[in-house]
Design a protein around this motif. Structure first.
Motif, PDB file in Angstrom:
ATOM      1  N   SER A  87       4.241   4.685   9.610  1.00 54.74           N
ATOM      2  CA  SER A  87       3.289   4.128   8.804  1.00 54.74           C
ATOM      3  C   SER A  87       3.539   4.583   7.375  1.00 54.74           C
ATOM      4  O   SER A  87       4.169   5.658   6.891  1.00 54.74           O
ATOM      5  CB  SER A  87       2.031   4.797   9.385  1.00 54.74           C
ATOM      6  OG  SER A  87       0.728   4.513   8.344  1.00 54.74           O
ATOM      7  N   LYS A  88       3.212   3.701   6.464  1.00 51.44           N
ATOM      8  CA  LYS A  88       3.487   4.064   5.225  1.00 51.44           C
ATOM      9  C   LYS A  88       2.288   5.231   4.652  1.00 51.44           C
ATOM     10  O   LYS A  88       2.926   5.940   3.780  1.00 51.44           O
ATOM     11  CB  LYS A  88       2.863   2.619   4.208  1.00 51.44           C
ATOM     12  CG  LYS A  88       3.491   1.507   4.495  1.00 51.44           C
ATOM     13  CD  LYS A  88       3.206   0.550   3.401  1.00 51.44           C
ATOM     14  CE  LYS A  88       3.532  -1.014   3.763  1.00 51.44           C
ATOM     15  NZ  LYS A  88       2.168  -1.421   4.490  1.00 51.44           N
ATOM     16  N   SER A  89       1.419   5.313   5.446  1.00 49.32           N
ATOM     17  CA  SER A  89       0.453   6.568   4.882  1.00 49.32           C
ATOM     18  C   SER A  89       0.641   7.634   5.739  1.00 49.32           C
ATOM     19  O   SER A  89      -0.239   8.501   5.911  1.00 49.32           O
ATOM     20  CB  SER A  89      -0.882   6.082   4.986  1.00 49.32           C
ATOM     21  OG  SER A  89      -1.196   5.200   6.362  1.00 49.32           O
ATOM     22  N   ILE A  92       7.596   0.721  16.116  1.00 48.40           N
ATOM     23  CA  ILE A  92       8.349   1.899  16.044  1.00 48.40           C
ATOM     24  C   ILE A  92       7.485   3.076  15.657  1.00 48.40           C
ATOM     25  O   ILE A  92       6.610   3.154  14.805  1.00 48.40           O
ATOM     26  CB  ILE A  92       9.385   1.724  14.593  1.00 48.40           C
ATOM     27  CG1 ILE A  92      10.163   0.174  14.609  1.00 48.40           C
ATOM     28  CG2 ILE A  92      10.081   2.956  14.278  1.00 48.40           C
ATOM     29  CD1 ILE A  92      11.282   0.543  15.233  1.00 48.40           C
ATOM     30  N   LYS A 107      -8.100   4.649  10.739  1.00 44.65           N
ATOM     31  CA  LYS A 107      -8.127   4.899   9.285  1.00 44.65           C
ATOM     32  C   LYS A 107      -9.299   5.458   8.663  1.00 44.65           C
ATOM     33  O   LYS A 107      -8.924   5.913   7.638  1.00 44.65           O
ATOM     34  CB  LYS A 107      -7.847   3.591   8.616  1.00 44.65           C
ATOM     35  CG  LYS A 107      -6.115   2.892   8.968  1.00 44.65           C
ATOM     36  CD  LYS A 107      -5.899   2.020   8.122  1.00 44.65           C
ATOM     37  CE  LYS A 107      -4.404   1.669   8.019  1.00 44.65           C
ATOM     38  NZ  LYS A 107      -3.881   0.574   7.085  1.00 44.65           N
ATOM     39  N   SER A 110       0.976  -1.102   0.053  1.00 41.53           N
ATOM     40  CA  SER A 110       0.060   0.011  -0.080  1.00 41.53           C
ATOM     41  C   SER A 110       0.777   1.435   0.089  1.00 41.53           C
ATOM     42  O   SER A 110       0.183   2.270  -0.135  1.00 41.53           O
ATOM     43  CB  SER A 110      -0.939  -0.020   1.115  1.00 41.53           C
ATOM     44  OG  SER A 110      -0.265  -0.243   2.176  1.00 41.53           O
ATOM     45  N   LYS A 121       2.341   5.532  15.440  1.00 42.56           N
ATOM     46  CA  LYS A 121       3.309   4.451  14.723  1.00 42.56           C
ATOM     47  C   LYS A 121       3.734   4.974  13.214  1.00 42.56           C
ATOM     48  O   LYS A 121       3.027   5.700  12.707  1.00 42.56           O
ATOM     49  CB  LYS A 121       2.800   3.073  14.624  1.00 42.56           C
ATOM     50  CG  LYS A 121       1.757   2.968  13.517  1.00 42.56           C
ATOM     51  CD  LYS A 121       1.647   1.625  13.303  1.00 42.56           C
ATOM     52  CE  LYS A 121       0.789   1.319  12.082  1.00 42.56           C
ATOM     53  NZ  LYS A 121       1.222   0.237  11.269  1.00 42.56           N
ATOM     54  N   GLY A 174       3.926  -6.680  14.180  1.00 39.90           N
ATOM     55  CA  GLY A 174       4.064  -5.650  14.698  1.00 39.90           C
ATOM     56  C   GLY A 174       2.861  -5.382  15.828  1.00 39.90           C
ATOM     57  O   GLY A 174       2.004  -6.074  15.762  1.00 39.90           O
ATOM     58  N   HIS A 224       8.760   0.504   5.135  1.00 41.03           N
ATOM     59  CA  HIS A 224       9.638   1.226   6.091  1.00 41.03           C
ATOM     60  C   HIS A 224      10.250   0.346   7.059  1.00 41.03           C
ATOM     61  O   HIS A 224       9.680  -0.745   7.271  1.00 41.03           O
ATOM     62  CB  HIS A 224       8.991   2.490   6.667  1.00 41.03           C
ATOM     63  CG  HIS A 224       7.393   2.220   7.008  1.00 41.03           C
ATOM     64  ND1 HIS A 224       7.575   1.346   8.474  1.00 41.03           N
ATOM     65  CD2 HIS A 224       6.247   2.104   6.861  1.00 41.03           C
ATOM     66  CE1 HIS A 224       6.228   0.986   8.952  1.00 41.03           C
ATOM     67  NE2 HIS A 224       5.515   1.420   7.678  1.00 41.03           N
ATOM     68  N   ASP A 228       0.744  -3.257  16.443  1.00 42.64           N
ATOM     69  CA  ASP A 228      -0.477  -2.627  15.865  1.00 42.64           C
ATOM     70  C   ASP A 228      -1.485  -3.867  15.582  1.00 42.64           C
ATOM     71  O   ASP A 228      -2.852  -3.526  15.499  1.00 42.64           O
ATOM     72  CB  ASP A 228      -0.300  -1.673  14.728  1.00 42.64           C
ATOM     73  CG  ASP A 228       0.608  -2.382  13.700  1.00 42.64           C
ATOM     74  OD1 ASP A 228       1.373  -3.130  13.684  1.00 42.64           O
ATOM     75  OD2 ASP A 228      -0.011  -1.943  12.677  1.00 42.64           O
TER      76      ASP A 228
HETATM   77  N1  AQP Z   1       5.629   1.212  12.881  1.00 46.62           N
HETATM   78  C1  AQP Z   1       5.843  -0.138  13.207  1.00 46.62           C
HETATM   79  N2  AQP Z   1       6.280  -0.767  13.861  1.00 46.62           N
HETATM   80  C2  AQP Z   1       6.668  -1.997  13.938  1.00 46.62           C
HETATM   81  N3  AQP Z   1       5.823  -2.961  13.155  1.00 46.62           N
HETATM   82  C3  AQP Z   1       5.164  -2.257  12.159  1.00 46.62           C
HETATM   83  N4  AQP Z   1       4.334  -2.881  11.288  1.00 46.62           N
HETATM   84  C4  AQP Z   1       3.815  -1.992  10.423  1.00 46.62           C
HETATM   85  N5  AQP Z   1       4.002  -0.671  10.861  1.00 46.62           N
HETATM   86  C5  AQP Z   1       4.990  -0.800  12.046  1.00 46.62           C
HETATM   87  C6  AQP Z   1       4.181  -4.243  10.829  1.00 46.62           C
HETATM   88  O1  AQP Z   1       4.302  -4.408   9.653  1.00 46.62           O
HETATM   89  C7  AQP Z   1       3.634  -5.576   9.146  1.00 46.62           C
HETATM   90  C8  AQP Z   1       3.175  -5.248   7.745  1.00 46.62           C
HETATM   91  O2  AQP Z   1       2.247  -4.095   7.897  1.00 46.62           O
HETATM   92  P1  AQP Z   1       1.092  -3.782   6.672  1.00 46.62           P
HETATM   93  O3  AQP Z   1       1.819  -3.196   5.515  1.00 46.62           O
HETATM   94  O4  AQP Z   1       0.378  -4.992   6.594  1.00 46.62           O
HETATM   95  O5  AQP Z   1       0.198  -2.944   7.557  1.00 46.62           O
HETATM   96  P2  AQP Z   1       0.069  -1.699   8.275  1.00 46.62           P
HETATM   97  O6  AQP Z   1       0.357  -2.414   9.806  1.00 46.62           O
HETATM   98  O7  AQP Z   1      -1.095  -1.170   8.350  1.00 46.62           O
HETATM   99  O8  AQP Z   1       1.348  -0.879   8.077  1.00 46.62           O
HETATM  100  P3  AQP Z   1       1.518   0.683   7.672  1.00 46.62           P
HETATM  101  O9  AQP Z   1       2.779   1.083   7.366  1.00 46.62           O
HETATM  102  O10 AQP Z   1       0.846   1.371   8.850  1.00 46.62           O
HETATM  103  O11 AQP Z   1       0.630   0.830   6.448  1.00 46.62           O
HETATM  104  P4  AQP Z   1      -0.501   1.617   6.022  1.00 46.62           P
HETATM  105  O12 AQP Z   1      -0.096   2.810   6.337  1.00 46.62           O
HETATM  106  O13 AQP Z   1      -0.860   1.535   4.528  1.00 46.62           O
HETATM  107  O14 AQP Z   1      -1.747   1.167   6.878  1.00 46.62           O
HETATM  108  C9  AQP Z   1       2.724  -5.904  10.132  1.00 46.62           C
HETATM  109  O15 AQP Z   1       3.232  -6.853  10.836  1.00 46.62           O
HETATM  110  C10 AQP Z   1       2.897  -4.655  11.178  1.00 46.62           C
HETATM  111  O16 AQP Z   1       2.175  -4.973  12.331  1.00 46.62           O
END
Ligand code: AQP
Length: 325
Positions: A193-195, A182, A110, A11, A191, A143, A15, A145
């Motif tokens: 995040s990609k977004s 992180i 979200k 998505s 946290k 992670g 990171h 979350d």
């Molecule tokens: N900040 C973080 N610290 C530790 N673990 C993290 N993960 C995500 N952010 C952190 C872990 O990475 C795995 C894959 O995550 P994901 O892409 O499926 O979804 P997410 O948790 O929603 O990640 P993002 O970066 O926050 O994406 P967006 O912004 O698109 O929603 C998971 O095991 C997650 O725990």
């Protein structure tokens, strides 16, 4: 050995939260019976660009290979290539309740501030439950979350088993000792995040070493001088956690080692450790990007293997529920 499933969404740019929170364990613990998935169906729950999604899916596969996933030792595949995920999700949709989905904090976060929210975004934890349960995963390395979502998967599995007879394994989430959550370097209450709103707060795996250093040097700390983990020192605590994840040393040992250092020197130490850790991953990723056809072929083989397990589970699920197909 425990059966394992875990996934990541294509998505956005991956990171260091993804890397330290989940992927390093995927790479070190991988073996037969472990399934790692690029969950592209989850990535369409928010508005997206189709061409970008295609590109990100391949790029993410390159990152996972660069981190060390070996398709000979584990199964690496793309979620939408295995149709059983959506079928299983529908069956589980009929077992999950609106009340439990409404309690999901990630949905609340979200959907906040959006004019319109898709049904997919609301019930994606059920699709996530299907992802995990299809493979009878006992452990889900994620992670912090994701804790609530994995508990929901467990509840849905238990309810299904109670209603229709023993079918699914009850999964449990596992977390790393450091790097489980992180935080954003600029907004330490969120946290990473990609977004994320500010790119300065997120270290992408694709960032250059110079960009990584700059972001860490500008990370928010506090007006104090002590390098120690504490609830009122979120910025410093986050950098210590990051250093711990990058070096493998525990936080208490790092606090003792860094005593008396200035924040500037501390940040330099963190930047060096992160860059050192990521250097071989970044180099390998650049090599893998040169042959996308090979990566696509590897993903096709992974999907074939995943389908064997997923389709056997669905034969059982259909029979248990009373579907005649
Ligand atoms: N900040 C973080 N610290 C530790 N673990 C993290 N993960 C995500 N952010 C952190 C872990 O990475 C795995 C894959 O995550 P994901 O892409 O499926 O979804 P997410 O948790 O929603 O990640 P993002 O970066 O926050 O994406 P967006 O912004 O698109 O929603 C998971 O095991 C997650 O725990």
């Amino acid at each position: 050995m425990a059966r394992v499933f875990s996934g990541v969404q294509p998505s956005g740019s991956p990171h260091i939260g993804n890397y330290f929170g989940a992927w390093t364990r995927w790479a070190t613990e991988q073996e037969a019976g472990h399934f790692y998935c690029i969950v592209d169906l989850h990535a369409i729950t928010a508005p997206h660009d189709p061409a970008e999604l295609r590109e990100r899916t391949i790029d993410l596969a390159c990152w996972l290979l660069a981190v060390g996933l070996d398709p000979e030792r584990c199964t690496l595949f793309v979620q939408s290539h295995v149709r059983e995920h959506t079928e299983c999700a529908w069956v589980l949709d009929c077992v999950a309740t609106m009340g439990e989905l409404k309690r999901m904090t990630q949905f609340k976060e979200k959907s906040q501030g959006r004019d319109s929210v898709s049904v997919g975004m609301f019930n994606y934890p059920v699709l996530q439950a299907a992802d995990i349960l299809l493979y009878h995963a006992e452990e889900v390395p994620v992670g912090a979350d994701q804790r609530q979502h994995i508990e929901l998967s467990r509840d849905i599995a238990g309810r299904f088993n109670q209603r229709f007879g023993q079918t699914f394994t009850l999964p449990k989430a596992t977390f790393p000792t450091s790097g489980a959550r992180i935080m954003d370097l600029q907004h330490v209450e969120n946290k990473m995040s990609k977004s994320a709103q500010s790119p300065q707060g997120t270290i992408d795996l694709a960032d250059t070493e110079a960009a990584t250093r700059k972001k860490i040097m500008r990370a928010v700390t506090d007006s104090g001088t002590e390098i120690r983990a504490a609830p009122d020192k979120q910025g410093v605590t986050n950098l210590l956690d990051l250093l711990s994840a990058a070096t493998g040393s525990g936080v208490p040992a790092l606090e003792a080692e860094l005593e008396g250092q200035r924040y500037g020197d501390f940040k330099k130490t963190v930047a060096d450790a992160v860059n050192e850790r990521l250097r071989p991953v970044r180099e390998r990723h650049a090599e893998l990007r040169e042959d996308p056809a090979a990566v696509q072929a590897m993903l096709a083989r992974g999907a074939e293997r995943a389908r064997e397990t997923a389709s056997a589970t669905m034969v059982d699920v259909r029979a248990k529920v009373g579907l005649t197909g």
